[in-house]
Design an enzyme around this catalytic site. Structure first.
Site, PDB file in Angstrom:
ATOM      1  CG  HIS A 189      18.174 -27.430  23.517  1.00 45.21           C
ATOM      2  ND1 HIS A 189      18.429 -28.545  22.753  1.00 45.21           N
ATOM      3  CD2 HIS A 189      17.467 -27.872  24.594  1.00 45.21           C
ATOM      4  CE1 HIS A 189      17.918 -29.619  23.344  1.00 45.21           C
ATOM      5  NE2 HIS A 189      17.319 -29.237  24.464  1.00 45.21           N
ATOM      6  CB  CYS A 237      15.274 -28.667  27.725  1.00 47.22           C
ATOM      7  SG  CYS A 237      16.077 -27.998  29.198  1.00 47.22           S
TER       8      CYS A 237
END
Length: 565
Positions: free
Chosen positions: A462, A481
């Protein structure tokens, strides 16, 4: 005379009667099929079968435990020898010995395959040409050892020496499905030992470049390694110090500096500064051309330690598919980098931010199937408890300021709950039954885009509003992440099969501020891996810090399974 004649006739009648009886019995009953006689096994096969039925096998001073694969291989071929014929060694036996001796170039240990015992038996066989009985014993023992060596060596090339799942419970990449017994049967049938072994090795150019680096560093070690630089004041351009002579020699040996005649050997000059910068770049250090404590520590790592590091990373490549896809994304969490690879070449590269050492990013592969513009962030319970809840208790308006909504459950159609109706002072991780969702906006940690490849870890790529963190050399700041440096460029690349999705359109959709999911016309494999040694396409060797301690875990595991350790 009469008595003799009488005895003769009685015996004759008995034979006639019993002969008739047998014929009548055979005629009445079913015909009895002839049983084919089992061909006698050669002496060598009989001896081999006998040895395999009495485990363990003693060969000289060595106690040998044959594997189930070895027993299956010989049983399949009725205990025929595989590496000799009529007491004469076949060419493939000598070829296998050469391969095992060279296995160190694959980052493996020749003695794991009993190479010294095999060579000893080879010498004994040549000495015993006239003694058939003793020679037979040696020939059978040698066949067993060669078969064992081939099966173990091929298994290590196919799967690696360690099952990665045993040392990392997050490992989630499929193994290669190859049976070493079938591989050996193929060798015996085709007589293509060298070619078959070569086909077992990883095809990735990165693996082959590591092998070349290993040979290069082993050569440096064989010549005495590189010198150690004693501690002292910081060295930089213009410094005059006896240690500069040693530093120059050290960097020449590692290929960071071309040999040249310096005007003053004790003076830190411009070519040496360029060499220090190159060394720092290859070791994930701050690139400033100054030999301070961190750079000096990296310079003084012995070549033997770097050789071990290369071997560990060659082992990691053996855990992966033999042949990677024509197009894929590879994230190396140890180097904090993302590579987009096409036909074995990196066509795009960018910095990434990965999980903290105590919240590390797992190792796995999955297929990217869609991206999301202006994503929501469903805040994980662990992050809520550790980071968000204390802020809410300190500031009742925190959720409103950060555009975080409270939903009654984790259901996709859950209703919104008024945050002021909740007694936050009494909330704990255990009794909190709601879901927090941060709306798209400037403070959303997912930024403007997220890249989804569904997996059991709920890890994805992301964007991030905190762009400044990409300037750090070590970038382990996330909760697992992966934040990407160039989300727009990456989005344009993964959408290239989706007609009309260029940068202009991406920015236009993002500026609308609404969440939009875009399915990829062509899914892309994503590999999240961990390599502390990397050789790029130009042949430059990079060494990275073991941020998650995985090198030491793997090294200790390899020592436990190695007979030669």
């Amino acid at each position: 005379m009469k008595k003799k004649t009488l005895r003769f006739f009685i015996l004759l009648n008995f034979l006639i009667l019993t002969g008739c009886a047998v014929k009548e019995k055979e005629a009445i009953g079913d015909p009895v099929p002839e049983q084919p006689s089992k061909p006698a096994l050669p002496k060598a096969s009989l001896l081999l079968e006998k040895k395999l039925k009495k485990i363990p096998i003693r060969i000289g001073e060595t106690i040998f435990y044959p594997s189930q694969e070895l027993i299956r291989f010989y049983k399949n071929r009725n205990y025929r020898l595989s590496w000799s014929d009529n007491g004469k060694l076949l060419t493939r036996a000598n070829l296998l010995v050469q391969e095992i001796e060279n296995s160190s170039n694959e980052g493996l240990e020749p003695e794991d395959y009993k190479i010294n015992l095999i060579k000893k038996l080879l010498g004994e066989i040549h000495r015993l040409e006239q003694n058939e009985e003793q020679k037979l014993e040696f020939i059978v023992n040698l066949d067993l050892l060669l078969t064992n060596s081939f099966l173990l060596y091929s298994s290590h090339l196919i799967h690696g020496r360690i099952n990665p799942e045993l040392i990392d419970d997050t490992w989630s990449i499929n193994y290669r499905e190859v049976d070493p017994v079938e591989v050996l049967e193929n060798v015996v049938e085709s007589n293509r030992l060298i070619e078959v072994i070569e086909e077992l090795k990883p095809e990735a150019p990165e693996y082959k470049r590591l092998r070349n680096a290993l040979i290069q560093y082993k050569d440096i070690a064989a010549k005495g390694g590189w010198p150690r630089i004693i501690e002292g004041p910081v060295l930089k351009e213009g410094s005059r110090d006896n240690r500069v002579i040693t530093l120059r020699k050290r960097l020449i040996l590692s290929g960071d500096l071309k040999e040249y005649p310096p005007p003053d050997p004790q003076v830190f000059d411009k070519p040496l500064e360029h060499a220090v910068r190159r060394f720092q770049r290859r070791h994930g250090l701050v690139v400033d051309g100054i030999v301070g404590p961190s750079t000096l520590e990296a310079i003084n790592v012995p070549v033997e330690r770097r050789i071990s590091q290369i071997k560990l990373n060659m082992e990691r490549w053996r855990w992966l598919p033999k042949k990677m896809e024509d197009r894929y994304i590879l994230i190396n969490t140890a180097s904090f980098e993302l590579h987009v690879v096409e036909q074995h070449r990196t066509v795009m590269k960018m910095k990434v931010i990965v999980g903290k050492p105590y919240w590390h990013t797992p190792i796995f592969s999955a297929k990217m199937s869609y991206i999301e513009l202006n994503p929501h962030w469903n805040i994980p319970r662990s992050i809520f408890a550790e980071e968000i809840l204390p802020k809410i208790k300190n500031d009742p308006d925190y959720l409103l300021k950060e555009r975080i909504k409270v939903l009654e459950s984790w259901s996709p159609d859950a209703n919104e709950v008024d945050p002021y109706s909740i007694d936050w002072q009494s909330v704990t991780e255990e009794n909190f039954k709601y879901r927090l969702r941060q709306e798209p906006g400037p403070t959303n940690p997912l930024g403007k885009i997220k890249f989804m490849f569904p997996n059991r870890f709920n890890v994805y790529l992301h964007d991030t509003p905190r762009k400044n963190l990409f300037e750090r050399k070590e970038r382990s700041f996330s909760h697992g992440c992966i934040r990407v440096e160039k989300p727009i460029e990456l989005a344009e690349y993964v959408l290239r099969m989706n007609q009309g999705w260029d940068k202009k359109r991406l920015y236009s959709e993002i500026n609308k501020g609404k969440t939009k999911q875009i399915e990829l016309k062509q899914q892309i494999p994503v590999y999240i891996l961990y390599f502390t040694t990397w050789v790029d396409e130009s042949g430059d060797i990079y060494f990275y810090k073991d941020i998650y301690g995985r090198d030491s875990i793997l090294e200790n595991a390899l020592k436990r399974v190695s007979p030669s350790a």
